[in-house]
Design a protein around this motif. Structure first.
Motif, PDB file in Angstrom:
ATOM      1  N   PHE A  86       1.042  -1.156   0.151  1.00 37.26           N
ATOM      2  CA  PHE A  86       0.114  -0.047  -0.091  1.00 37.26           C
ATOM      3  C   PHE A  86       0.719   1.163   0.082  1.00 37.26           C
ATOM      4  O   PHE A  86       0.412   2.352  -0.608  1.00 37.26           O
ATOM      5  CB  PHE A  86      -1.068  -0.054   1.121  1.00 37.26           C
ATOM      6  N   ASP A  87       2.065   1.219   0.545  1.00 40.02           N
ATOM      7  CA  ASP A  87       2.845   2.112   0.579  1.00 40.02           C
ATOM      8  C   ASP A  87       3.048   2.700  -1.082  1.00 40.02           C
ATOM      9  O   ASP A  87       3.300   3.816  -1.371  1.00 40.02           O
ATOM     10  CB  ASP A  87       4.302   2.138   1.089  1.00 40.02           C
ATOM     11  N   ARG A  88       3.593   1.598  -1.835  1.00 37.85           N
ATOM     12  CA  ARG A  88       3.690   1.723  -3.248  1.00 37.85           C
ATOM     13  C   ARG A  88       2.405   2.218  -3.907  1.00 37.85           C
ATOM     14  O   ARG A  88       2.494   3.055  -4.849  1.00 37.85           O
ATOM     15  CB  ARG A  88       4.005   0.457  -3.710  1.00 37.85           C
ATOM     16  N   ILE A  89       1.272   1.670  -3.816  1.00 42.35           N
ATOM     17  CA  ILE A  89       0.089   2.089  -4.241  1.00 42.35           C
ATOM     18  C   ILE A  89      -0.199   3.669  -3.824  1.00 42.35           C
ATOM     19  O   ILE A  89      -0.469   4.386  -4.957  1.00 42.35           O
ATOM     20  CB  ILE A  89      -1.252   1.226  -3.787  1.00 42.35           C
ATOM     21  N   CYS A  90       0.144   4.111  -2.677  1.00 43.76           N
ATOM     22  CA  CYS A  90      -0.350   5.282  -2.212  1.00 43.76           C
ATOM     23  C   CYS A  90       0.767   6.525  -3.042  1.00 43.76           C
ATOM     24  O   CYS A  90       0.396   7.730  -3.046  1.00 43.76           O
ATOM     25  CB  CYS A  90      -0.062   5.660  -0.745  1.00 43.76           C
ATOM     26  N   ARG A  91       1.789   5.980  -3.469  1.00 42.14           N
ATOM     27  CA  ARG A  91       2.723   6.923  -4.178  1.00 42.14           C
ATOM     28  C   ARG A  91       2.091   7.405  -5.555  1.00 42.14           C
ATOM     29  O   ARG A  91       2.387   8.489  -5.985  1.00 42.14           O
ATOM     30  CB  ARG A  91       4.125   6.135  -4.675  1.00 42.14           C
ATOM     31  N   MET A  92       1.001   6.684  -6.074  1.00 42.24           N
ATOM     32  CA  MET A  92       0.494   6.843  -7.083  1.00 42.24           C
ATOM     33  C   MET A  92      -0.824   7.697  -7.039  1.00 42.24           C
ATOM     34  O   MET A  92      -1.364   8.267  -8.060  1.00 42.24           O
ATOM     35  CB  MET A  92       0.270   5.612  -8.122  1.00 42.24           C
ATOM     36  N   LEU A  93      -1.197   8.026  -5.660  1.00 40.90           N
ATOM     37  CA  LEU A  93      -2.365   8.506  -5.301  1.00 40.90           C
ATOM     38  C   LEU A  93      -2.188  10.057  -4.533  1.00 40.90           C
ATOM     39  O   LEU A  93      -1.064  10.130  -4.308  1.00 40.90           O
ATOM     40  CB  LEU A  93      -3.136   7.747  -4.196  1.00 40.90           C
ATOM     41  N   PRO A  94      -3.356  10.760  -4.655  1.00 40.21           N
ATOM     42  CA  PRO A  94      -3.223  12.165  -4.172  1.00 40.21           C
ATOM     43  C   PRO A  94      -2.835  11.966  -2.539  1.00 40.21           C
ATOM     44  O   PRO A  94      -2.069  12.539  -1.944  1.00 40.21           O
ATOM     45  CB  PRO A  94      -4.380  12.558  -4.096  1.00 40.21           C
ATOM     46  N   GLN A  95      -3.289  10.707  -1.904  1.00 44.07           N
ATOM     47  CA  GLN A  95      -2.996  10.601  -0.448  1.00 44.07           C
ATOM     48  C   GLN A  95      -1.568  10.093  -0.524  1.00 44.07           C
ATOM     49  O   GLN A  95      -1.090   9.052  -1.192  1.00 44.07           O
ATOM     50  CB  GLN A  95      -3.790   9.456   0.079  1.00 44.07           C
ATOM     51  N   SER A  96      -0.802  10.513   0.258  1.00 45.28           N
ATOM     52  CA  SER A  96       0.581  10.496   0.282  1.00 45.28           C
ATOM     53  C   SER A  96       0.928   8.875   1.432  1.00 45.28           C
ATOM     54  O   SER A  96       1.987   8.314   1.064  1.00 45.28           O
ATOM     55  CB  SER A  96       1.545  11.417   0.864  1.00 45.28           C
ATOM     56  N   ASN A  97       0.170   8.720   2.261  1.00 46.43           N
ATOM     57  CA  ASN A  97       0.066   7.496   3.277  1.00 46.43           C
ATOM     58  C   ASN A  97      -1.051   7.065   3.254  1.00 46.43           C
ATOM     59  O   ASN A  97      -2.173   7.277   2.933  1.00 46.43           O
ATOM     60  CB  ASN A  97       1.049   7.808   4.363  1.00 46.43           C
ATOM     61  N   HIS A  98      -1.081   5.790   4.133  1.00 48.18           N
ATOM     62  CA  HIS A  98      -2.296   5.037   4.387  1.00 48.18           C
ATOM     63  C   HIS A  98      -2.245   4.473   6.022  1.00 48.18           C
ATOM     64  O   HIS A  98      -1.242   4.575   6.599  1.00 48.18           O
ATOM     65  CB  HIS A  98      -2.328   3.948   3.282  1.00 48.18           C
ATOM     66  N   ARG A  99      -3.494   4.221   6.278  1.00 48.36           N
ATOM     67  CA  ARG A  99      -3.697   3.550   7.627  1.00 48.36           C
ATOM     68  C   ARG A  99      -4.734   2.390   7.517  1.00 48.36           C
ATOM     69  O   ARG A  99      -5.787   2.655   7.121  1.00 48.36           O
ATOM     70  CB  ARG A  99      -4.260   4.498   8.769  1.00 48.36           C
ATOM     71  N   MET A 100      -4.300   1.261   8.107  1.00 50.05           N
ATOM     72  CA  MET A 100      -5.217   0.241   8.027  1.00 50.05           C
ATOM     73  C   MET A 100      -6.126   0.167   9.155  1.00 50.05           C
ATOM     74  O   MET A 100      -5.792   0.373  10.430  1.00 50.05           O
ATOM     75  CB  MET A 100      -4.267  -1.048   7.922  1.00 50.05           C
ATOM     76  N   THR A 101      -7.382  -0.214   9.182  1.00 48.84           N
ATOM     77  CA  THR A 101      -8.330  -0.431  10.008  1.00 48.84           C
ATOM     78  C   THR A 101      -9.145  -1.439  10.092  1.00 48.84           C
ATOM     79  O   THR A 101      -9.641  -1.683   8.783  1.00 48.84           O
ATOM     80  CB  THR A 101      -9.215   1.066  10.174  1.00 48.84           C
ATOM     81  N   LEU A 102      -9.823  -2.125  11.136  1.00 49.94           N
ATOM     82  CA  LEU A 102     -10.494  -3.201  11.006  1.00 49.94           C
ATOM     83  C   LEU A 102     -11.910  -2.399  10.803  1.00 49.94           C
ATOM     84  O   LEU A 102     -12.335  -1.443  11.385  1.00 49.94           O
ATOM     85  CB  LEU A 102     -10.613  -3.965  12.238  1.00 49.94           C
TER      86      LEU A 102
END
Length: 306
Positions: free
Chosen positions: A153-169
């Motif tokens: 997801f770090d790699r995916i977010c490099r292609m998105l406007p969002q620069s990082n992500h957070r996983m949640t249940l």
């Protein structure tokens, strides 16, 4: 006035639901909402990544739906049983680094994970409890995922406007929605301290308990029919020492057709089930949504963005 944009996605089966809201003070405005259907299991593609074409299709879809997004982080919800999570208590005085080491050791033990597949944890405090010996402990919910998933997801977010992500249940996201609905409808707040949110899906059923409009506990299980949910809900509350009369509201979300399908719950708890509608928390003209729009299906997606 502080203005923030938050973006979230909910991954289950072959559907990816997405949302972005803008917060202005205590009010939320919807910026985008919708879903993408795929011809493959999205959660499996994300977790396994055995087919690079599936990951690429997911990345392209996220690029399309979040084009021009103002949010800096993408909040990603995953459902059980495709991810592993647990609740645990630690003394409140434990230092941050020691807490991290303890949680990692516990996660490795519970998942039987070794060093070849290191875990990355997302730990959230849930509530503080004072034990019989007057020791105060903090209960945490821990989501444990393979480090490779986060790197993906770090790699995916490099292609998105969002620069990082957070996983949640998913159940954490739903608890957030329930908390806000309970507080938003304070004049309707029941005397009973607990609310139960039940998520019905073809593969499993999710149970989330909130106490005084705060997340308390979550669990999932198999269920062949909606009527089975009454049995599992009763077993869960009994295991936690919660009396049936202490549950004052029951919310239903997920892939169900009508709350009447869960009539057996009324024979266990003194309350009628109601749909969990996260749209009630957003400034939105009710007439702008189609009558067929399934608002409860978006409970995890919108819950994680609020």
């Amino acid at each position: 006035m502080d203005v923030r944009a938050r973006a979230g996605i909910d991954i289950y089966d072959r559907v990816l639901r997405y949302a972005e809201v803008e917060q202005r003070g205590s009010r939320y405005h919807l910026l985008r909402l919708g879903s993408c259907d795929f011809d493959f299991d999205v959660a499996e593609a994300v977790l396994d990544a055995s087919n690079p074409e599936h990951v690429e299709a997911l990345t392209d879809a996220l690029n399309d739906v979040f084009e021009g997004s103002l949010a800096a982080r993408l909040h990603v919800t995953l459902h059980p049983p495709t991810c592993f999570s647990f609740f645990t208590a630690l003394p409140v005085e434990v230092a941050k680094e020691e807490r991290k080491h303890r949680l990692l050791r516990e996660a490795a033990l519970l998942t039987r994970s070794g060093t070849p597949q290191p875990l990355r944890l997302t730990a959230d405090p849930v509530y503080t409890e004072t034990l019989n010996d007057s020791e105060a402990v903090e209960w945490y919910h821990v989501l444990a995922l393979n480090e490779r998933l986060h790197a993906r997801f770090d790699r995916i977010c490099r292609m998105l406007p969002q620069s990082n992500h957070r996983m949640t249940l998913s159940m954490h996201a739903v608890a957030n929605a329930v908390e806000r609905i309970e507080r938003h409808s304070g004049e309707r707040q029941q005397q009973a301290p607990f609310s139960l949110a039940l998520g019905w899906y073809p593969t499993h059923v999710e149970f989330t308990l909130c106490r005084h409009a705060r997340w308390y506990f979550s669990h999932f299980s198999d269920a062949a029919t909606p009527n089975d949910c009454a049995y599992f809900a009763l077993a869960l509350t009994r295991r936690l020492g919660i009396k049936q009369g202490a549950v004052g509201r029951i919310f239903i979300y997920g892939g169900f057709k009508q709350t009447e399908d869960f009539v057996e719950l009324t024979h266990v708890f003194p309350v009628e089930p109601e749909s969990l509608n996260p749209m009630d928390l957003i400034d939105l003209d009710a007439d702008s949504m189609a009558a067929s729009f399934d608002h409860t299906a978006y409970a995890p997606c919108l819950g994680v963005t609020l």
